[in-house]
Design a protein around this motif. Structure first.
Motif, PDB file in Angstrom:
ATOM      1  N   VAL A 287       0.819  -1.208   0.000  1.00 25.45           N
ATOM      2  CA  VAL A 287       0.000   0.000   0.000  1.00 25.45           C
ATOM      3  C   VAL A 287       0.858   1.267   0.000  1.00 25.45           C
ATOM      4  CG1 VAL A 287      -2.025  -1.057   1.053  1.00 25.45           C
ATOM      5  CG2 VAL A 287      -0.195  -0.195   2.529  1.00 25.45           C
ATOM      6  N   GLN A 288       2.153   1.126  -0.161  1.00 18.77           N
ATOM      7  CA  GLN A 288       3.013   2.293  -0.293  1.00 18.77           C
ATOM      8  C   GLN A 288       3.683   2.240  -1.657  1.00 18.77           C
ATOM      9  OE1 GLN A 288       5.649   2.985   3.008  1.00 18.77           O
ATOM     10  NE2 GLN A 288       4.053   2.658   4.549  1.00 18.77           N
ATOM     11  N   GLY A 289       3.711   3.392  -2.317  1.00 16.70           N
ATOM     12  CA  GLY A 289       4.288   3.443  -3.654  1.00 16.70           C
ATOM     13  C   GLY A 289       3.318   3.055  -4.743  1.00 16.70           C
TER      14      GLY A 289
ATOM     15  N   LEU B 156       4.492  -3.279   2.653  1.00 22.99           N
ATOM     16  CA  LEU B 156       5.245  -4.018   1.649  1.00 22.99           C
ATOM     17  C   LEU B 156       5.619  -3.092   0.509  1.00 22.99           C
ATOM     18  CD1 LEU B 156       3.021  -7.224   1.527  1.00 22.99           C
ATOM     19  CD2 LEU B 156       5.004  -6.754   2.978  1.00 22.99           C
ATOM     20  N   ILE B 157       6.875  -3.135   0.119  1.00 27.75           N
ATOM     21  CA  ILE B 157       7.310  -2.397  -1.067  1.00 27.75           C
ATOM     22  C   ILE B 157       6.719  -3.083  -2.294  1.00 27.75           C
ATOM     23  CG2 ILE B 157       9.297  -1.660  -2.429  1.00 27.75           C
ATOM     24  CD1 ILE B 157       9.073  -0.281   0.258  1.00 27.75           C
ATOM     25  N   PRO B 158       6.093  -2.345  -3.199  1.00 32.13           N
ATOM     26  CA  PRO B 158       5.526  -2.982  -4.390  1.00 32.13           C
ATOM     27  C   PRO B 158       6.604  -3.386  -5.389  1.00 32.13           C
ATOM     28  CG  PRO B 158       5.192  -0.621  -4.471  1.00 32.13           C
ATOM     29  CD  PRO B 158       5.792  -0.912  -3.126  1.00 32.13           C
TER      30      PRO B 158
ATOM     31  N   THR C  52      13.318  -2.011  -6.839  1.00 33.51           N
ATOM     32  CA  THR C  52      14.737  -1.941  -7.197  1.00 33.51           C
ATOM     33  C   THR C  52      15.390  -0.621  -6.782  1.00 33.51           C
ATOM     34  OG1 THR C  52      14.101  -1.215  -9.418  1.00 33.51           O
ATOM     35  CG2 THR C  52      14.592  -3.564  -9.113  1.00 33.51           C
ATOM     36  N   ILE C  53      14.591   0.408  -6.456  1.00 32.97           N
ATOM     37  CA  ILE C  53      15.181   1.680  -6.035  1.00 32.97           C
ATOM     38  C   ILE C  53      14.968   1.952  -4.556  1.00 32.97           C
ATOM     39  CG2 ILE C  53      14.950   2.697  -8.334  1.00 32.97           C
ATOM     40  CD1 ILE C  53      12.559   4.326  -7.213  1.00 32.97           C
ATOM     41  N   SER C  54      14.244   1.089  -3.856  1.00 33.21           N
ATOM     42  CA  SER C  54      13.899   1.346  -2.462  1.00 33.21           C
ATOM     43  C   SER C  54      15.079   1.024  -1.546  1.00 33.21           C
ATOM     44  CB  SER C  54      12.687   0.510  -2.057  1.00 33.21           C
ATOM     45  OG  SER C  54      12.372   0.712  -0.699  1.00 33.21           O
TER      46      SER C  54
ATOM     47  N   SER D 231      15.303  -9.319   5.007  1.00 38.50           N
ATOM     48  CA  SER D 231      15.107  -9.128   6.436  1.00 38.50           C
ATOM     49  C   SER D 231      14.857  -7.656   6.759  1.00 38.50           C
ATOM     50  CB  SER D 231      16.322  -9.649   7.211  1.00 38.50           C
ATOM     51  OG  SER D 231      16.097  -9.604   8.593  1.00 38.50           O
ATOM     52  N   ALA D 232      15.587  -6.765   6.105  1.00 40.14           N
ATOM     53  CA  ALA D 232      15.418  -5.339   6.366  1.00 40.14           C
ATOM     54  C   ALA D 232      14.041  -4.850   5.922  1.00 40.14           C
ATOM     55  CB  ALA D 232      16.511  -4.547   5.651  1.00 40.14           C
ATOM     56  N   LEU D 233      13.563  -5.313   4.775  1.00 39.89           N
ATOM     57  CA  LEU D 233      12.285  -4.845   4.249  1.00 39.89           C
ATOM     58  C   LEU D 233      11.096  -5.436   4.990  1.00 39.89           C
ATOM     59  CD1 LEU D 233      12.867  -4.749   0.385  1.00 39.89           C
ATOM     60  CD2 LEU D 233      12.833  -2.848   1.996  1.00 39.89           C
ATOM     61  N   THR D 234      11.217  -6.669   5.444  1.00 38.35           N
ATOM     62  CA  THR D 234      10.090  -7.329   6.102  1.00 38.35           C
ATOM     63  C   THR D 234      10.115  -7.159   7.611  1.00 38.35           C
ATOM     64  OG1 THR D 234      11.271  -9.443   6.308  1.00 38.35           O
ATOM     65  CG2 THR D 234       9.990  -9.081   4.298  1.00 38.35           C
ATOM     66  N   GLY D 235      11.291  -6.848   8.179  1.00 38.57           N
ATOM     67  CA  GLY D 235      11.422  -6.749   9.624  1.00 38.57           C
ATOM     68  C   GLY D 235      11.460  -8.092  10.322  1.00 38.57           C
ATOM     69  N   ILE D 236      11.616  -9.172   9.555  1.00 43.28           N
ATOM     70  CA  ILE D 236      11.606 -10.515  10.135  1.00 43.28           C
ATOM     71  C   ILE D 236      13.041 -10.932  10.465  1.00 43.28           C
ATOM     72  CG2 ILE D 236      11.161 -12.964   9.681  1.00 43.28           C
ATOM     73  CD1 ILE D 236       8.775 -12.096   7.997  1.00 43.28           C
ATOM     74  N   ALA D 237      13.263 -11.281  11.720  1.00 39.32           N
ATOM     75  CA  ALA D 237      14.534 -11.865  12.147  1.00 39.32           C
ATOM     76  C   ALA D 237      14.303 -13.367  12.318  1.00 39.32           C
ATOM     77  CB  ALA D 237      14.997 -11.248  13.452  1.00 39.32           C
TER      78      ALA D 237
END
Length: 816
Positions: free
Chosen positions: A54-56, A147-149, A185-187, A500-506
């Motif tokens: 929902v962003q971008g 989520l980044i599209p 690819t640019i995020s 991991s950085a984009l989803t926040g999942i460790a």
């Protein structure tokens, strides 16, 4: 009883029990869009959090317009959980807002969840209006992230502006709007704003800033927006030639392609190596430089009319080609089609076609008034054989030196490498089968039908893609490639860190294949040791079946009959498996039947010699190596003697049940491919031959029973019948079709036997052999006619590119 379920949709109208909570007041950061009706007697304020992609995607402008339409006050902003909005107005208008938010989102949005809270109203007197606030982290920490599209192909509106001499973005190679262009690819971070993309290096000019801030404009809050004055700059660099910029760079690159040059072109997710697909010398030059062997190239056609010259297009294929994902679509070639040089895809029944999905690609083909140039271009990944795709400009000049004659590049950085996706449109149902999941699909999540612990699955060594899962979803990395060198391993590590950085999942654990020699497994062991995370090894074919089950929303109730056919997988007994029928669920499996073992001379190294695989299969079946057989004639006398001794002494021979290797053997026995220059070359040639005779009533060969359950997976009678048909001079196309139908009949028969024993009425098909369109569709048709519910891959590849999803679900459940 088996059950198929999907994750429940938690969006919808709010329940009467919405809990009240405090909320921030609307800020003054944008001009009011609307106000509350003065003197309203009944006012409701509601905070709404929308999660998903929902962003971008123009979600905040959409919310702004919706609030204006319904005369609601409040605000909307990006947060670390998604899009957060508060609306205030009449209860009827607020209720309608919530309904439309769920039912009418922007076209690129993927709404996963809508959460509502009633909060105290701000007031009903002077209209406070509706504003778009700056993205804030405060109050939005924790929980699911937005989520980044995926990157999206250029939309029709932007293409019209690109070609319009009166438009200020006429011929702008980076034209975008809210509905198209680069995203993933640019995020560089979250929340998704211009400051967290590589476009932060390009301050907006006055005109672009006005469009960006105007709610009525198509580029309202479009983060990659730019123009000739403030956007990236296109450049052409070539040895011994003056550098060119802007339009001159593009014109010169187009001229060089028309003259037979190979140009490295910087795209969305990396560089491509490009040449004129109708110029046989240029294609041969590129093939030789890249050491490509006979592996087919993908092509980019200027438009659908050019694509139609290569292959007849169904309505579904047209829609996929011209859709927003912009993938490579494998099309069945027209007999005698002459739209490209023979060197583009020698021996393949298919041609991989895509349309221009960026404005730069469209300009490469030229606009009205431009000098004529190539209408079909070879468009292959910009890398050396076995290496990952190149994204860095300086690295491109080094790694692509000797491959390219010139570099057409720009100064917008690529944050995430992302190869082109590859899909096929199934003839039987018009649905898509994703064969390589990358640009246009990543990072869309796959919803999981069962809960799993946060886990990282590392896939296999071929067609590698990682998968990170947790919170009811799984995210694939882009296609990484074959794990054969240090550069690929480094790309693999960076892809995992980015996920991991984009989803926040460790991840709590790591999942990998059981093959002791895989590079991915060695990395997983080192990583598990360094982080203290447990390592769970998952059998290769169990992972394949779990992957197709998870994709199809299978909830794990009861076992299924899993058919896992591929080239190589490490078996429980140390043999090379690949022709497996499993009784399986997520938690366990047992081997119900398999293709009869035969020696694989040289192990994995022997895969490049289908003629030797054929001879080993003949020997196992008790059939002589008669000189008139093509696979025998393909070997020199010394090679035959050496192979005979090797088989007699069982020296460097690994037993295999691989269906992929059986396809290789039959391809050589039929005289189609004796030495393979790339993976699956022999099988592709066999499918191409079968396709020619597929419409005929060819009949089928028959496998014999093998093992205590008498499941029909002994190919000896099939091989004997092929030898007999060769001596009767039956056309090779008919032989190939009869073999394909024999395999499908054997699948149907063994699944029927498994159902009688277990009661399982769901059949799941997975593994790289099911990338074969003829076999995939014939197996599905026979099983469906026999009363099975058939699960096939669609958005997740059946090849090892989808393996990590199965590893994730098996390991995540097993370690709970």
């Amino acid at each position: 009883m088996n059950s198929l379920t999907r994750r429940p949709d938690r969006s919808g109208d709010p329940s009467p029990g919405d809990r009240p909570a405090g909320g921030p007041s609307p800020g003054p950061d944008a001009a009011p869009a609307s106000g509350l009706p003065a003197g309203a007697e009944s006012v409701l304020r509601r905070r709404v959090t929308v999660r998903g992609t929902v962003q971008g995607v123009g979600f905040r402008p959409f919310v702004y317009g919706l609030a204006a339409e319904l005369a609601l006050a409040g605000f909307v902003r990006n947060g670390t959980q998604g899009v957060v909005t508060e609306v205030e107005g009449t209860p009827e208008a607020v209720q309608e807002f919530c309904r439309l938010l769920r039912d009418r989102p922007p076209p690129l949005a993927r709404v996963r969840e809508v959460v509502y809270e009633t909060v105290p109203a701000v007031g009903t007197g002077a209209a406070p209006g509706f504003v778009i606030q700056p993205s804030e982290d405060a109050g939005d920490t924790g929980g699911a992230r937005p989520l980044i599209p995926p990157d999206t192909a250029t939309c029709a509106d932007c293409l019209r502006e690109l070609a319009d001499p009166a438009d200020r973005r006429h011929r702008h190679p980076f034209i975008v709007c809210t509905h198209c262009g680069p995203r993933f690819t640019i995020s560089t971070g979250l929340p998704y704003d211009r400051a967290t993309t590589t476009m932060t290096a390009f301050p907006l000019c006055r005109e672009c800033a006005a469009e960006y801030a105007d709610p009525a404009d198509r580029r309202f809050h479009a983060q990659p927006v730019a123009c000739h004055a403030c956007g990236p700059l296109l450049r052409l660099t070539a040895a011994g030639r003056r550098p060119e910029e802007g339009g001159r760079a593009l014109a010169e690159a187009r001229g060089m392609l028309a003259r037979g040059a190979v140009v490295a072109v910087k795209g969305l997710g990396g560089y491509h190596l490009v040449c004129d697909a109708t110029d046989a010398r240029a294609v041969r030059r590129l093939r030789d430089r890249k050491e490509r062997g006979g592996k087919p190239f993908a092509v980019m056609c200027a438009d659908l009319a050019e694509a139609e010259k290569l292959a007849p297009l169904s309505a579904a294929e047209r829609a996929v080609l011209s859709g927003p994902r912009g993938p490579i679509v494998l099309l069945r070639r027209s007999p005698g089609a002459t739209g490209v040089a023979d060197e583009v895809c020698p021996g393949s029944p298919d041609v991989g076609v895509m349309l221009p999905y960026t404005p730069l690609h469209r300009l490469l083909f030229g606009l009205p008034g431009d000098p004529p140039g190539p209408r079909v271009l070879v468009m292959t990944s910009g890398n050396r054989s076995g290496e990952p795709i190149v994204t860095d400009d300086g690295e491109a000049r080094v790694r692509l030196a000797g491959l390219a004659d010139a570099w057409l590049w720009h100064d917008r950085a690529i944050e995430a490498p992302c190869d082109d996706s590859v899909v096929r449109v199934r003839a039987d149902d018009g649905g898509e089968l994703v064969l390589r999941r990358s640009r246009g699909h990543v990072p869309e999540p796959v919803e999981l039908p069962v809960p799993v612990r946060p886990a990282l699955a590392v896939g296999g060594d071929l067609k590698n893609a990682l998968c990170l899962g947790g919170a009811g979803s799984a995210w694939f990395s882009p296609h990484i490639g074959d794990m054969g060198d240090l550069a690929t391993v480094q790309a693999f590590e960076r892809a995992g860190e980015r996920l991991s950085a984009l989803t926040g999942i460790a991840p709590d654990l790591v999942a990998a294949d059981r093959h002791p020699g895989y590079h991915s497994v060695r990395w997983a062991r080192r990583h598990a040791t360094a982080t203290g995370r447990p390592l769970h090894l998952v059998q290769h074919h169990h992972a394949h079946i779990a992957s197709v089950l998870a994709e199809n929303g299978f909830d794990g109730t009861g076992p299924v009959v899993g058919v896992a056919f591929d080239g190589t997988g490490y078996g429980d007994d140390g043999a090379v498996w690949g022709g497996e029928v499993l009784i399986a669920g997520y938690g366990a499996y047992r081997r119900f039947a398999h293709l009869r073992y035969a020696p694989l001379p040289g192990g994995d190294a022997g895969v490049a010699n289908p003629c030797r695989t054929a001879l080993a299969r003949l020997r196992t079946a008790g059939l002589p190596w008669d000189p008139d057989l093509p696979c025998v004639a393909a070997c020199a006398p010394d090679e035959l003697r050496l192979l005979e001794r090797q088989l007699e002494r069982n020296t460097a021979c690994v037993p295999t049940s691989s269906m992929g290797r059986l396809f290789d053997a039959v391809s050589s026995l039929a005289g189609l491919c004796h030495r393979a220059g790339y993976e699956a070359q022999a099988a592709i040639a066999l499918e191409a031959a079968a396709a020619v005779a597929w419409a005929e009533n060819t009949g089928a060969y028959a496998f014999a029973g093998h093992g205590p359950d008498r499941a029909p997976l002994d190919p000896g009678p099939v091989l004997a019948a092929i030898v007999a048909d060769l001596r009767r001079r039956v056309p090779v196309t008919v032989i190939a079709a009869r073999f394909h139908r024999a395999v499908a009949a054997a699948v149907a028969a063994v699944c029927r036997t498994a159902r009688e024993e277990t009661g399982a009425r769901v059949a799941a098909l997975s593994g790289g052999v099911f990338a074969n369109a003829l076999l995939d569709e014939e197996c599905a048709a026979r099983l469906t006619a026999d009363g099975f519910t058939v699960l096939r891959h669609r958005r997740v590849p059946p090849t090892d590119g989808g393996l990590a999803l199965g590893q994730l679900v098996v390991a995540g459940r097993a370690e709970r």
